[in-house]
Motif scaffolding. Structure first.
Motif, short mmCIF file in Angstrom:
data_model
loop_
_atom_site.label_atom_id
_atom_site.label_comp_id
_atom_site.label_asym_id
_atom_site.label_seq_id
_atom_site.Cartn_x
_atom_site.Cartn_y
_atom_site.Cartn_z
N LEU A 81 1.32 -1.12 0.44
CA LEU A 81 0.33 -0.01 -0.10
C LEU A 81 0.91 1.31 -0.01
N ILE A 82 0.69 2.70 -0.36
CA ILE A 82 1.16 3.37 -0.49
C ILE A 82 0.77 4.15 0.28
N PHE A 83 0.69 5.15 1.89
CA PHE A 83 0.28 5.57 2.59
C PHE A 83 0.05 7.29 2.10
N TYR A 84 -1.70 7.58 2.54
CA TYR A 84 -1.49 9.11 2.35
C TYR A 84 -1.78 9.83 3.62
N ALA A 85 -1.52 11.27 3.07
CA ALA A 85 -2.23 11.88 4.74
C ALA A 85 -3.45 12.83 3.65
N GLN A 86 -4.83 12.73 4.82
CA GLN A 86 -5.90 13.25 4.67
C GLN A 86 -6.36 14.89 4.67
N ASP A 87 -6.94 15.72 3.90
CA ASP A 87 -6.80 17.05 4.84
C ASP A 87 -7.49 16.91 6.57
N ASP A 88 -7.97 15.84 7.20
CA ASP A 88 -8.35 16.37 8.65
C ASP A 88 -7.11 15.31 9.19
N GLY A 89 -6.06 14.73 8.41
CA GLY A 89 -4.70 14.79 9.62
C GLY A 89 -4.88 12.89 9.13
N SER A 90 -5.99 12.23 9.41
CA SER A 90 -5.78 10.94 9.02
C SER A 90 -4.49 10.66 7.87
N VAL A 91 -4.71 8.91 8.45
CA VAL A 91 -3.78 8.27 7.16
C VAL A 91 -4.88 6.85 6.37
N VAL A 92 -4.65 7.09 5.44
CA VAL A 92 -4.87 5.80 4.22
C VAL A 92 -3.88 5.30 3.94
N GLY A 93 -4.32 4.12 3.63
CA GLY A 93 -3.05 3.28 2.83
C GLY A 93 -4.11 2.44 1.48
N LEU A 94 -3.42 2.95 0.78
CA LEU A 94 -4.42 2.91 -0.15
C LEU A 94 -3.76 1.69 -2.03
N CYS A 95 -4.04 1.29 -2.59
CA CYS A 95 -3.58 0.51 -3.63
C CYS A 95 -3.11 1.02 -4.82
N LYS A 96 -2.60 0.66 -5.66
CA LYS A 96 -1.95 0.92 -6.90
C LYS A 96 -3.44 1.71 -7.63
N ASP A 97 -4.28 0.65 -7.51
CA ASP A 97 -5.53 0.75 -8.44
C ASP A 97 -6.62 1.99 -7.84
N CYS A 98 -6.16 2.60 -6.75
CA CYS A 98 -6.68 3.21 -5.45
C CYS A 98 -6.13 4.88 -5.81
N LYS A 99 -5.09 4.54 -5.92
CA LYS A 99 -3.82 5.55 -6.25
C LYS A 99 -4.65 7.07 -6.48
N VAL A 100 -5.17 6.76 -8.05
CA VAL A 100 -5.71 7.92 -9.19
C VAL A 100 -6.99 8.88 -8.05
N LYS A 101 -7.31 7.90 -6.97
CA LYS A 101 -8.60 8.21 -6.18
C LYS A 101 -8.04 9.76 -5.14
N ALA A 102 -6.53 9.21 -4.88
CA ALA A 102 -5.21 9.86 -3.72
C ALA A 102 -5.54 11.16 -4.96
N LYS A 103 -4.81 10.95 -5.70
CA LYS A 103 -4.90 12.28 -6.98
C LYS A 103 -6.15 13.31 -7.31
N LYS A 104 -7.14 12.92 -7.12
CA LYS A 104 -7.92 13.69 -7.41
C LYS A 104 -8.56 14.47 -6.13
N ARG A 105 -8.44 13.98 -4.60
CA ARG A 105 -8.61 14.53 -3.58
C ARG A 105 -7.57 15.43 -3.33
N ASP A 106 -6.32 15.41 -3.53
CA ASP A 106 -5.49 15.42 -3.71
C ASP A 106 -4.55 15.15 -2.68
N MET A 107 -4.65 14.27 -1.93
CA MET A 107 -3.70 13.98 -1.05
C MET A 107 -2.27 13.46 -0.88
N MET A 108 -1.36 14.03 -0.36
CA MET A 108 0.01 14.00 -0.41
C MET A 108 0.22 12.92 0.12
N PRO A 109 1.54 11.39 -0.80
CA PRO A 109 2.16 10.75 -0.37
C PRO A 109 2.99 10.64 1.09
N LEU A 110 2.96 9.93 1.76
CA LEU A 110 3.76 10.02 3.20
C LEU A 110 5.09 9.36 3.46
#
Length: 110
Positions: A81-110
């Motif tokens: 998984l690639i871990f990203y920080a959300q706007d509220d400060g929580s951390v989510v782990g997303l697979c390669k397929d969901c990487k596009v969702k992280a880019k759309k929400r402008d989340m920063m990788p950790l």
């Protein structure tokens, strides 16, 4: 009455002397062998006493199972998984397929 005196046999006394020397040598060899066998073995902790040494087997198993985490979005167990920080400060782990969702929400990788 005639008294009989014990007959001393010279060979019997010599045999007793040799037997005594043999027994003493046997005891010395047994004691030295036992002390060598104790010193060559590493001392293991006693069964009743807890050891301060931590087994790394549990750590390795836990580390292997940590690689099989589900994706925070699709819940697939998809390898790394690639871990990203959300706007509220929580951390989510997303697979390669969901990487596009992280880019759309402008989340920063950790």
């Amino acid at each position: 009455m005639p008294t009989t005196q014990p007959v001393k046999v010279k060979g019997a006394d010599e045999q007793m002397g040799y037997a005594a020397v043999f027994v003493v040598l046997l005891v010395i060899v047994a004691v030295s062998f036992r002390s060598r066998s104790r010193s060559s073995k590493p001392e293991s902790p006693k069964q009743g006493m807890p050891s301060n040494v931590i087994s790394m087997d549990r750590h390795r198993k836990a580390k292997q199972s940590a690689a099989i985490q589900p994706c925070s979005s699709c819940r697939k167990k998809n390898g790394k998984l690639i871990f990203y920080a959300q706007d509220d400060g929580s951390v989510v782990g997303l697979c390669k397929d969901c990487k596009v969702k992280a880019k759309k929400r402008d989340m920063m990788p950790l």
